[in-house]
Design a protein around this motif. Sequence first.
Motif, PDB file in Angstrom:
ATOM      1  N   ARG A   7       4.682  -0.277   3.558  1.00  0.00           N
ATOM      2  CA  ARG A   7       6.098   0.059   3.718  1.00  0.00           C
ATOM      3  C   ARG A   7       6.280   1.478   4.257  1.00  0.00           C
ATOM      4  O   ARG A   7       7.159   1.716   5.088  1.00  0.00           O
ATOM      5  CB  ARG A   7       6.813  -0.115   2.376  1.00  0.00           C
ATOM      6  CG  ARG A   7       7.087  -1.588   2.058  1.00  0.00           C
ATOM      7  CD  ARG A   7       7.412  -1.830   0.596  1.00  0.00           C
ATOM      8  NE  ARG A   7       7.774  -3.222   0.378  1.00  0.00           N
ATOM      9  CZ  ARG A   7       6.886  -4.228   0.311  1.00  0.00           C
ATOM     10  NH1 ARG A   7       5.592  -3.977   0.458  1.00  0.00           N
ATOM     11  NH2 ARG A   7       7.298  -5.461   0.109  1.00  0.00           N
TER      12      ARG A   7
ATOM     13  N   LEU B 291       4.942   4.216  -6.822  1.00  0.00           N
ATOM     14  CA  LEU B 291       5.010   4.472  -5.386  1.00  0.00           C
ATOM     15  C   LEU B 291       5.683   3.317  -4.652  1.00  0.00           C
ATOM     16  O   LEU B 291       6.497   3.532  -3.754  1.00  0.00           O
ATOM     17  CB  LEU B 291       3.606   4.702  -4.823  1.00  0.00           C
ATOM     18  CG  LEU B 291       3.025   6.101  -4.988  1.00  0.00           C
ATOM     19  CD1 LEU B 291       1.560   6.110  -4.577  1.00  0.00           C
ATOM     20  CD2 LEU B 291       3.805   7.127  -4.169  1.00  0.00           C
ATOM     21  N   LEU B 292       5.350   2.110  -5.064  1.00  0.00           N
ATOM     22  CA  LEU B 292       5.992   0.952  -4.440  1.00  0.00           C
ATOM     23  C   LEU B 292       7.476   0.918  -4.773  1.00  0.00           C
ATOM     24  O   LEU B 292       8.308   0.600  -3.909  1.00  0.00           O
ATOM     25  CB  LEU B 292       5.307  -0.333  -4.899  1.00  0.00           C
ATOM     26  CG  LEU B 292       5.879  -1.631  -4.319  1.00  0.00           C
ATOM     27  CD1 LEU B 292       5.861  -1.607  -2.793  1.00  0.00           C
ATOM     28  CD2 LEU B 292       5.108  -2.840  -4.843  1.00  0.00           C
TER      29      LEU B 292
ATOM     30  N   ALA C 296       2.776  -0.356  -0.984  1.00  0.00           N
ATOM     31  CA  ALA C 296       3.535   0.875  -0.734  1.00  0.00           C
ATOM     32  C   ALA C 296       3.145   1.487   0.601  1.00  0.00           C
ATOM     33  O   ALA C 296       4.000   1.942   1.368  1.00  0.00           O
ATOM     34  CB  ALA C 296       3.291   1.871  -1.871  1.00  0.00           C
TER      35      ALA C 296
ATOM     36  N   TYR D 154      -0.557  -3.016  -5.439  1.00  0.00           N
ATOM     37  CA  TYR D 154       0.661  -2.192  -5.451  1.00  0.00           C
ATOM     38  C   TYR D 154       0.552  -1.027  -4.473  1.00  0.00           C
ATOM     39  O   TYR D 154       1.486  -0.752  -3.703  1.00  0.00           O
ATOM     40  CB  TYR D 154       0.921  -1.658  -6.864  1.00  0.00           C
ATOM     41  CG  TYR D 154       1.457  -2.682  -7.815  1.00  0.00           C
ATOM     42  CD1 TYR D 154       2.802  -3.051  -7.780  1.00  0.00           C
ATOM     43  CD2 TYR D 154       0.633  -3.291  -8.770  1.00  0.00           C
ATOM     44  CE1 TYR D 154       3.314  -3.998  -8.662  1.00  0.00           C
ATOM     45  CE2 TYR D 154       1.124  -4.241  -9.651  1.00  0.00           C
ATOM     46  CZ  TYR D 154       2.468  -4.591  -9.602  1.00  0.00           C
ATOM     47  OH  TYR D 154       2.958  -5.541 -10.463  1.00  0.00           O
TER      48      TYR D 154
ATOM     49  N   CYS E 247       9.281   3.155  -2.469  1.00  0.00           N
ATOM     50  CA  CYS E 247       9.320   2.662  -1.091  1.00  0.00           C
ATOM     51  C   CYS E 247      10.349   1.562  -0.886  1.00  0.00           C
ATOM     52  O   CYS E 247      10.898   1.419   0.212  1.00  0.00           O
ATOM     53  CB  CYS E 247       7.938   2.157  -0.678  1.00  0.00           C
ATOM     54  SG  CYS E 247       6.726   3.480  -0.485  1.00  0.00           S
TER      55      CYS E 247
END
Length: 267
Positions: free
Chosen positions: A98, A42-43, A95, A91, A46
Amino acid sequence: MNEPRERAFTRLDVEWDHGITHVTLRRPEHRNAIDLRIAQELLEVCVDERTATGRCVLLDGAGDHFCVGGDLKSFRAQPDLPNHLMQVTSYLHAAIVRLAAMPAPLVVAARGHVAGAGLGLACLADVLLTEEGSTYRAAYGAIGLTPDASTSHLLPRLVGLRRAQRMTLLGHVVDAEEAERWGLSSETVPRGRLRERAWEVATRLAAGPTVAFDETNRLLRTAFARTLGDQLEDESRTLSAVAATPDALEGVSAFTERRDAVYGGRR
């Protein structure tokens, strides 16, 4: 400029199409429970340039459920659970920060069970679409843990403190209709139409004035912590600044000329 290299995602399906970043949690056999890898991916999505400069983000889940929160089976197998949870949330929360800061609106399409960190991701949405028959629950108290994924920050702002306490402390399960009445979700969608409706909404937002959307969201989110005078001053400054963008000029011209506006989404 070189095209961003493709990443090998194992827990997500990601598509960049016409300014829309479409992210699907892809662990249907685990009801899209979040483990370390899904948080890391997911990060990665992003920080990808295509997401950061896109016009809309659409988040949904594969299978019958959006996301049931943390992957308890993988958590139980950890020799040092506190340290592992710190890694996962580091993490995941990076995300979320962001996603919240992006100018692009976030649409979340939720079906089935939405719990724990899944509830936090749902609360993060600018537009939350819920399929009929779906349920929302905090679930943390049932396993002796505390909220994460922005749940403690966003849930009381959306539904009020007492309702948030009812969900987190008493384990109240909110169905789709109640979620809409409470102001948790934006719209209840008939069964079988969620994906279609989510794409309609995402496409509409992606074609809109992104800068105006971003500044509007910022004004709404900061309003509760300000005095009326401070908010009015910010509204004046923001309106004046946005009025200088190409999208504002296009919007006013299109309205007066009685035609559809074509927005570029740029400052």
